[in-house]
Design an enzyme around this catalytic site. Structure first.
Site, PDB file in Angstrom:
ATOM      1  CB  VAL A 207      -0.912   0.058   1.253  1.00 53.37           C
ATOM      2  CG1 VAL A 207      -1.900   1.214   1.135  1.00 53.37           C
ATOM      3  CG2 VAL A 207      -1.634  -1.254   1.479  1.00 53.37           C
ATOM      4  CG  HIS A 208       2.947   2.886  -3.144  1.00 51.82           C
ATOM      5  ND1 HIS A 208       2.564   1.741  -3.802  1.00 51.82           N
ATOM      6  CD2 HIS A 208       3.225   3.799  -4.104  1.00 51.82           C
ATOM      7  CE1 HIS A 208       2.625   1.949  -5.105  1.00 51.82           C
ATOM      8  NE2 HIS A 208       3.002   3.189  -5.316  1.00 51.82           N
TER       9      HIS A 208
END
Length: 386
Positions: A207-208
């Site tokens: 997740v970024h």
């Protein structure tokens, strides 16, 4: 193709995915490649260590770019690139994808009338809320040669009025990146054992993207779904530094308690984890391509995607929320049969020879530009208006 002179092709990049996707092209170009790193990813865990792992030469580094807002990043990188291109102009500039670094490289090339090659041209999400969408559209307008990964990307460019002769379908360099850097089976088995993982028995997550990390509700929704999956089988989360900071700032650290949190992984390690995951959950663009080479199912956590080719067989697109768990459990229920089926399918992103095709196009572009310049250029009526 006649060999290009040493340091004649400026390869402008600034992020970990660009390093991965341009590594083989840089190797094919050999001494002709002049790598300029804008520093958009300034954490050694995201870029510096990759240079050694990917076998790349030490780049020229710009300063004052990393960690800045988008407009400041583009402005600072553009100023630094323009200064370097004025002092030592390359024969051509290469950018990849849709990052701020790529846009800066494209604008710098255009400002100095340098031929521009855009690797991975023609991706479109049609989502104007996505900064990358604006970057990629602008770069495609500026590029002299647009290297489309798929025929669908070419069709999108043609529909926007870009001339056919500027477009080449090359495949995506990610295919050769995966083939080159996936560790052999024995090393993959060792890496899994170190983390206590069983092949096909865990979920890998990343997740970024700002749409998921900058909105506390979205970030909480993603982590809540991952935590729920972790009660059924291990969930491995190599945690991006930016995401870790947002988790801590928003008081969501407790949602990491049931996950196997790792530092950002080297590319080979990440590919090994992805190759044996029962499922991948991610908001990454590159992973949407890599999973098609590895033959693994993916849940894409985003509002939109510029890679619809992956959705045909390999991936499901869902927004943050319960849809993550629903899609994940549906894919997991397919079990070994589903994994074996995906393993038989070809990647829609090409045959692993994209970098050699792009290098050939670069040679032709430089040769053609040099031939054109043997004839005096016409004077333009509006030259004094610049």
């Amino acid at each position: 193709m006649k060999p290009l002179p040493a340091r004649s092709v400026a390869v402008v990049l600034g992020t970990r995915p660009e390093l991965v996707k341009l590594a083989e092209l840089i190797r094919v170009l050999g001494p002709a490649a002049r790598v300029v790193h804008t520093g958009q990813h300034y954490d050694d865990a995201l870029s510096g260590d990759f240079l050694d792992e990917l076998g790349l030469p030490e780049p020229e580094y710009l300063t004052g770019v990393g960690g800045q807002p988008r407009a400041v990043q583009v402005a600072a990188a553009l100023a630094g690139l323009d200064e370097r291109f004025a002092a030592d102009p390359p024969l051509a500039v290469v950018v990849q994808g849709d990052t701020n670094a790529a846009l800066s490289g494209a604008l710098a090339a255009n400002a100095r009338d340098l031929p521009l090659v855009h690797v991975e041209a023609g991706l479109r999400s049609h989502d104007r809320a996505m900064p990358e969408e604006h970057n990629r559209v602008l770069i495609d307008r500026l590029a002299d040669v647009l290297c489309a990964a798929t025929p669908d990307n070419r069709d999108l460019l043609l529909a926007e009025g870009i001339a056919d002769e500027r477009i080449a379908v090359t495949g995506n360099t990610v295919v050769e990146a995966v083939h080159d850097h996936l560790p052999p089976p024995q090393e993959r088995a060792r890496l899994l054992a170190v983390s206590g993982l069983v092949p096909d028995g865990y979920v890998l997550a990343t997740v970024h993207r700002p749409e998921n990390t900058d909105d506390p509700a979205a970030l909480a929704a993603v982590l809540t779904e991952l935590a729920a999956l972790a009660r059924e089988l291990p969930v491995v989360l190599p945690l991006h530094p930016r995401t870790r900071a947002r988790v801590e700032a928003t008081g969501l650290a407790h949602l990491l308690d049931g996950l196997t949190v790792l530092p950002p992984a080297g590319y080979g390690t990440f590919l090994a984890l992805a190759r044996h995951a029962a499922l991948i959950v991610s908001d990454s663009g590159g992973i949407q391509e890599e999973t098609t080479v590895l033959g693994r199912p993916l849940v894409v956590v985003r509002r939109s995607t510029e890679r619809p080719e992956s959705l045909t067989d390999f991936a499901d697109l869902v927004e943050p929320g319960p849809g993550i768990g629903t899609a994940a459990r549906r894919r997991l229920a397919e079990g070994g049969l589903g994994l074996r089926h995906l393993g038989t399918l070809p990647s829609p992103y090409g045959d692993g020879t994209a970098s050699h095709r792009i290098a050939g196009l670069l040679g032709d572009l430089v040769a053609g530009r040099n031939a054109d310049r043997t004839v005096p250029a016409p004077r333009h009526a509006h030259a004094t208006a610049a």
